[in-house]
Scaffold this motif. Structure first.
Motif, PDB file in Angstrom:
ATOM      1  N   PRO A 193     -53.866  18.623  12.100  1.00 22.52           N
ATOM      2  CA  PRO A 193     -52.775  19.459  11.585  1.00 22.52           C
ATOM      3  C   PRO A 193     -51.557  18.647  11.154  1.00 22.52           C
ATOM      4  O   PRO A 193     -51.282  17.567  11.692  1.00 22.52           O
ATOM      5  CB  PRO A 193     -52.423  20.356  12.775  1.00 22.52           C
ATOM      6  CG  PRO A 193     -53.619  20.312  13.671  1.00 22.52           C
ATOM      7  CD  PRO A 193     -54.167  18.927  13.505  1.00 22.52           C
ATOM      8  N   TRP A 194     -50.832  19.218  10.198  1.00 21.28           N
ATOM      9  CA  TRP A 194     -49.508  18.748   9.841  1.00 21.28           C
ATOM     10  C   TRP A 194     -48.481  19.687  10.462  1.00 21.28           C
ATOM     11  O   TRP A 194     -48.829  20.667  11.114  1.00 21.28           O
ATOM     12  CB  TRP A 194     -49.371  18.704   8.311  1.00 21.28           C
ATOM     13  CG  TRP A 194     -50.143  17.608   7.663  1.00 21.28           C
ATOM     14  CD1 TRP A 194     -50.119  16.281   7.979  1.00 21.28           C
ATOM     15  CD2 TRP A 194     -51.065  17.721   6.561  1.00 21.28           C
ATOM     16  NE1 TRP A 194     -50.968  15.565   7.153  1.00 21.28           N
ATOM     17  CE2 TRP A 194     -51.550  16.423   6.266  1.00 21.28           C
ATOM     18  CE3 TRP A 194     -51.524  18.791   5.782  1.00 21.28           C
ATOM     19  CZ2 TRP A 194     -52.464  16.163   5.240  1.00 21.28           C
ATOM     20  CZ3 TRP A 194     -52.431  18.544   4.759  1.00 21.28           C
ATOM     21  CH2 TRP A 194     -52.887  17.254   4.489  1.00 21.28           C
ATOM     22  N   TYR A 195     -47.202  19.400  10.251  1.00 18.90           N
ATOM     23  CA  TYR A 195     -46.135  20.169  10.888  1.00 18.90           C
ATOM     24  C   TYR A 195     -46.213  21.677  10.661  1.00 18.90           C
ATOM     25  O   TYR A 195     -45.965  22.447  11.595  1.00 18.90           O
ATOM     26  CB  TYR A 195     -44.773  19.649  10.438  1.00 18.90           C
ATOM     27  CG  TYR A 195     -44.320  18.415  11.181  1.00 18.90           C
ATOM     28  CD1 TYR A 195     -44.347  18.370  12.571  1.00 18.90           C
ATOM     29  CD2 TYR A 195     -43.847  17.301  10.506  1.00 18.90           C
ATOM     30  CE1 TYR A 195     -43.930  17.245  13.265  1.00 18.90           C
ATOM     31  CE2 TYR A 195     -43.415  16.169  11.183  1.00 18.90           C
ATOM     32  CZ  TYR A 195     -43.455  16.142  12.565  1.00 18.90           C
ATOM     33  OH  TYR A 195     -43.028  15.034  13.248  1.00 18.90           O
TER      34      TYR A 195
ATOM     35  N   ASN B  99     -38.260  14.995  13.952  1.00 17.20           N
ATOM     36  CA  ASN B  99     -38.503  13.728  13.255  1.00 17.20           C
ATOM     37  C   ASN B  99     -38.566  12.521  14.170  1.00 17.20           C
ATOM     38  O   ASN B  99     -38.638  11.388  13.690  1.00 17.20           O
ATOM     39  CB  ASN B  99     -37.427  13.505  12.190  1.00 17.20           C
ATOM     40  CG  ASN B  99     -37.775  14.152  10.861  1.00 17.20           C
ATOM     41  OD1 ASN B  99     -38.948  14.219  10.495  1.00 17.20           O
ATOM     42  ND2 ASN B  99     -36.772  14.632  10.145  1.00 17.20           N
ATOM     43  N   THR B 100     -38.552  12.736  15.476  1.00 16.17           N
ATOM     44  CA  THR B 100     -38.713  11.597  16.379  1.00 16.17           C
ATOM     45  C   THR B 100     -40.158  11.127  16.436  1.00 16.17           C
ATOM     46  O   THR B 100     -40.460  10.081  16.987  1.00 16.17           O
ATOM     47  CB  THR B 100     -38.232  11.942  17.803  1.00 16.17           C
ATOM     48  OG1 THR B 100     -39.012  13.028  18.313  1.00 16.17           O
ATOM     49  CG2 THR B 100     -36.752  12.320  17.795  1.00 16.17           C
ATOM     50  N   VAL B 101     -41.059  11.925  15.856  1.00 20.81           N
ATOM     51  CA  VAL B 101     -42.464  11.553  15.735  1.00 20.81           C
ATOM     52  C   VAL B 101     -42.784  11.438  14.253  1.00 20.81           C
ATOM     53  O   VAL B 101     -42.374  12.275  13.463  1.00 20.81           O
ATOM     54  CB  VAL B 101     -43.387  12.599  16.391  1.00 20.81           C
ATOM     55  CG1 VAL B 101     -44.850  12.246  16.180  1.00 20.81           C
ATOM     56  CG2 VAL B 101     -43.071  12.704  17.875  1.00 20.81           C
TER      57      VAL B 101
ATOM     58  N   LYS C  75     -46.609  11.521   9.735  1.00 15.18           N
ATOM     59  CA  LYS C  75     -48.008  11.239   9.417  1.00 15.18           C
ATOM     60  C   LYS C  75     -48.934  11.593  10.588  1.00 15.18           C
ATOM     61  O   LYS C  75     -50.117  11.813  10.394  1.00 15.18           O
ATOM     62  CB  LYS C  75     -48.170   9.764   9.044  1.00 15.18           C
ATOM     63  CG  LYS C  75     -47.469   9.388   7.744  1.00 15.18           C
ATOM     64  CD  LYS C  75     -47.718   7.935   7.370  1.00 15.18           C
ATOM     65  CE  LYS C  75     -47.031   7.601   6.056  1.00 15.18           C
ATOM     66  NZ  LYS C  75     -47.240   6.192   5.641  1.00 15.18           N
ATOM     67  N   LYS C  76     -48.388  11.635  11.810  1.00 18.35           N
ATOM     68  CA  LYS C  76     -49.175  12.016  12.974  1.00 18.35           C
ATOM     69  C   LYS C  76     -48.375  13.007  13.813  1.00 18.35           C
ATOM     70  O   LYS C  76     -48.007  12.736  14.954  1.00 18.35           O
ATOM     71  CB  LYS C  76     -49.549  10.786  13.806  1.00 18.35           C
ATOM     72  CG  LYS C  76     -50.531   9.855  13.117  1.00 18.35           C
ATOM     73  CD  LYS C  76     -50.942   8.709  14.021  1.00 18.35           C
ATOM     74  CE  LYS C  76     -51.950   7.800  13.326  1.00 18.35           C
ATOM     75  NZ  LYS C  76     -52.365   6.662  14.196  1.00 18.35           N
ATOM     76  N   PRO C  77     -48.078  14.156  13.263  1.00 20.28           N
ATOM     77  CA  PRO C  77     -47.260  15.120  14.002  1.00 20.28           C
ATOM     78  C   PRO C  77     -48.025  15.732  15.162  1.00 20.28           C
ATOM     79  O   PRO C  77     -49.248  15.825  15.152  1.00 20.28           O
ATOM     80  CB  PRO C  77     -46.926  16.176  12.947  1.00 20.28           C
ATOM     81  CG  PRO C  77     -48.046  16.087  11.966  1.00 20.28           C
ATOM     82  CD  PRO C  77     -48.441  14.650  11.916  1.00 20.28           C
ATOM     83  N   HIS C  78     -47.277  16.130  16.174  1.00 17.08           N
ATOM     84  CA  HIS C  78     -47.852  16.881  17.280  1.00 17.08           C
ATOM     85  C   HIS C  78     -46.723  17.614  17.990  1.00 17.08           C
ATOM     86  O   HIS C  78     -45.540  17.326  17.784  1.00 17.08           O
ATOM     87  CB  HIS C  78     -48.594  15.975  18.257  1.00 17.08           C
ATOM     88  CG  HIS C  78     -47.721  14.956  18.944  1.00 17.08           C
ATOM     89  ND1 HIS C  78     -47.497  13.706  18.413  1.00 17.08           N
ATOM     90  CD2 HIS C  78     -46.991  15.011  20.084  1.00 17.08           C
ATOM     91  CE1 HIS C  78     -46.687  13.029  19.209  1.00 17.08           C
ATOM     92  NE2 HIS C  78     -46.369  13.798  20.232  1.00 17.08           N
ATOM     93  N   ILE C  79     -47.088  18.576  18.817  1.00 20.69           N
ATOM     94  CA  ILE C  79     -46.099  19.300  19.602  1.00 20.69           C
ATOM     95  C   ILE C  79     -45.712  18.469  20.813  1.00 20.69           C
ATOM     96  O   ILE C  79     -46.564  18.024  21.581  1.00 20.69           O
ATOM     97  CB  ILE C  79     -46.645  20.668  20.046  1.00 20.69           C
ATOM     98  CG1 ILE C  79     -46.861  21.571  18.827  1.00 20.69           C
ATOM     99  CG2 ILE C  79     -45.682  21.334  21.031  1.00 20.69           C
ATOM    100  CD1 ILE C  79     -47.437  22.934  19.171  1.00 20.69           C
TER     101      ILE C  79
ATOM    102  N   TYR D  74     -33.534  17.800  12.118  1.00 23.63           N
ATOM    103  CA  TYR D  74     -34.469  18.889  11.838  1.00 23.63           C
ATOM    104  C   TYR D  74     -35.416  19.095  13.022  1.00 23.63           C
ATOM    105  O   TYR D  74     -36.174  18.190  13.399  1.00 23.63           O
ATOM    106  CB  TYR D  74     -35.296  18.582  10.601  1.00 23.63           C
ATOM    107  CG  TYR D  74     -34.533  18.567   9.296  1.00 23.63           C
ATOM    108  CD1 TYR D  74     -33.331  19.252   9.150  1.00 23.63           C
ATOM    109  CD2 TYR D  74     -35.026  17.870   8.195  1.00 23.63           C
ATOM    110  CE1 TYR D  74     -32.648  19.246   7.948  1.00 23.63           C
ATOM    111  CE2 TYR D  74     -34.352  17.858   6.984  1.00 23.63           C
ATOM    112  CZ  TYR D  74     -33.156  18.538   6.870  1.00 23.63           C
ATOM    113  OH  TYR D  74     -32.481  18.529   5.682  1.00 23.63           O
ATOM    114  N   THR D  75     -35.379  20.302  13.564  1.00 29.95           N
ATOM    115  CA  THR D  75     -36.164  20.602  14.761  1.00 29.95           C
ATOM    116  C   THR D  75     -36.607  22.054  14.731  1.00 29.95           C
ATOM    117  O   THR D  75     -35.853  22.939  14.313  1.00 29.95           O
ATOM    118  CB  THR D  75     -35.335  20.378  16.050  1.00 29.95           C
ATOM    119  OG1 THR D  75     -34.844  19.040  16.072  1.00 29.95           O
ATOM    120  CG2 THR D  75     -36.173  20.636  17.297  1.00 29.95           C
TER     121      THR D  75
END
Length: 482
Positions: free
Chosen positions: A372-374, A446-448, A451-455, A471-472
């Motif tokens: 998944p992406w964001y 955006n702290t992650v 390209k490899k987003p996760h919760i 942005y959060t």
């Protein structure tokens, strides 16, 4: 950053929090968020959905990992076209004989997809045909086009569309939702510039809808330009009943057309509020009720950050700015009483898009590896935590930089925080009592790397300030005592 002390201060009209840690001090704007759990302001009606376009309906059938991703986000509706020239093709009519007005049918793929959609806990919305100048490419092969109207002969198309309804009734599939012709503004012009063609289309739609309802009077039918002002005004005089208000929402038409700030404003207003061309949700509902005595469902049946595709899609779709935009859309849809919001689309190929243009397509999942992406995680956080009938409670934010929505689901208080600023904000929660424990936090920011987003998962005490790193999209959850 390990917080060791917090001091509030005010400079002019702006509040700041002074955060000290390990010998450094940072001054960040503070946002006071007030939640009044005891005051109910509404009830949620929104369910989430996605589109399966081109070959992706077949990919979805073939990949159990995608079924589970859909279940995990609690998607409730899946929109599908019958007209794409894919191999295999989803259109069940292999050939139409115009003289006998009968077709050669193969329902194998339609039935497999329909069954899979129901198995994941959703239901399908089938969009039949596309009204446009080369309409012969979007109707069953062999079906004739009337040279005067540039539409299929209504008697033939009505029999084709009614066969869908008859088939599902006989199979025992409880398919409810249909659209007759995708984006008909491509046929009669933006805001019905060609009123003669609008007349032809309404007469055509009326005839087809009547035939479908004769097969099953319980189905729900509409078309996706019904809230366009000139279309709506003409339809309410001459059109048969629609069963839901239906619109498409793309907030930009080209890459970089608007700044992030403008896109976030459009997320909360475009198609939701009345403008020069479209009636907003509230006004369209009220106008239809006043004339027809029917309070309609509302479906945003196709939606994404930007509609740009010819030279590539907007890279922001899969980034945090796209995630913030989506969260704002869903928050507004909940507050407006929208019933379904359908994201275009479920997956796209990062590798294919990189080889053919900018961006990674319109998808929320990379079909190369099913990661998944964001945008997917926005859907998962909200869709997995809210149900129709959940009560929405009163909230207030001291700053437009942070949008908030709170609801109660299974005795759990959910507080959605959406930071629209690219800079850090400090959130201070107020008004909370009777909570059993500290908050669990699910968030993306955006702290992650995008390209490899996760919760990300955290916990924090609600009597302490909470840092939003630009942005959060964050969901705070806590069990409520009796």
């Amino acid at each position: 950053m390990v917080v060791v002390s917090t001091v509030a201060m005010s400079l002019g009209s702006q509040s700041f929090s002074v955060i000290a840690s390990r010998g450094s001090i940072a001054y960040w704007p503070r946002v006071d968020v007030i939640v009044n759990v005891s005051k109910i302001i509404g009830v949620n009606n929104l369910s989430l959905g996605f589109q399966l376009d081109w070959h992706r309906w077949k990919t979805f059938i073939d990949r159990p990992v995608q079924w589970q991703l859909a279940r995990n986000a609690s998607f409730k509706i899946v929109r599908v076209f019958d007209f794409r020239p894919t191999n295999p093709r989803l259109m069940p009519c292999l050939y139409w004989n115009e003289s006998t007005k009968t077709g050669v049918w193969n329902w194998t793929w339609v039935d497999l997809l329909t069954q899979k959609i129901f198995e994941i806990g959703a239901e399908p919305l089938f969009c039949l045909g596309w009204a446009r100048d080369n309409i012969e490419n979007y109707i069953p092969p062999g079906m004739a086009v009337n040279p005067k109207t540039k539409l299929p002969y209504p008697e033939s198309y009505a029999m084709y569309a009614a066969e869908w309804v008859k088939h599902f009734r006989e199979k025992g599939f409880p398919v409810r939702f249909y659209e007759i012709m995708n984006e008909p503004f491509a046929y009669f012009g933006w805001n019905a510039e060609n009123m003669t063609r609008l007349k032809y289309f309404v007469e055509f739609w009326n005839f087809v809808a009547s035939a479908m309802r004769q097969e099953n009077p319980n189905i729900l039918i509409s078309q996706d330009t019904i809230t366009m002002k000139r279309v709506f005004d003409y339809w309410i005089q001459y059109g048969e009943d629609i069963d839901f208000l239906d619109f498409h929402k793309y907030d930009a038409n080209s890459i970089g057309q608007y700044s992030d700030e403008q896109m976030f404003t459009r997320a909360e207003t475009r198609r939701f509020e009345t403008d020069a061309t479209f009636y907003g949700v509230d006004e369209a509902r009220q106008r239809w009720f006043n004339r027809r005595g029917k309070w309609l469902l509302v479906i945003n049946s196709e939606s994404n950050f930007s509609s740009a595709w010819e030279t590539g899609t907007d890279p922001k779709i899969q980034q945090m700015s796209g995630a913030v935009w989506l969260a704002l859309v869903l928050r507004t849809a909940i507050l407006k009483g929208v019933n379904y919001n359908i994201y275009f689309e479920f997956s796209s190929s990062k590798s294919w898009q990189e080889a053919h243009g900018s961006g990674w397509g319109f998808g929320m999942i990379n079909e190369d590896d099913d990661q998944p992406w964001y945008p997917y995680y926005v859907h998962k956080m909200i869709g997995g935590s809210i149900s129709c009938g959940d009560v929405i409670v009163e909230t207030n934010s001291s700053s437009n930089d942070v949008r908030i929505l709170a609801w109660i689901h299974n005795r759990t208080l959910n507080i959605l925080l959406i930071c629209k600023s690219s800079e850090t904000r400090i959130v201070v929660l107020k008004g909370l009592t009777g909570l059993a424990e500290n908050f669990k936090i699910l968030k993306i920011d955006n702290t992650v790397s995008y390209k490899k987003p996760h919760i990300q998962e955290e916990t924090f005490s609600y009597d302490k300030p909470y840092i939003l790193n630009g942005y959060t999209v964050a969901l705070l959850q806590c069990f409520i005592n009796a």
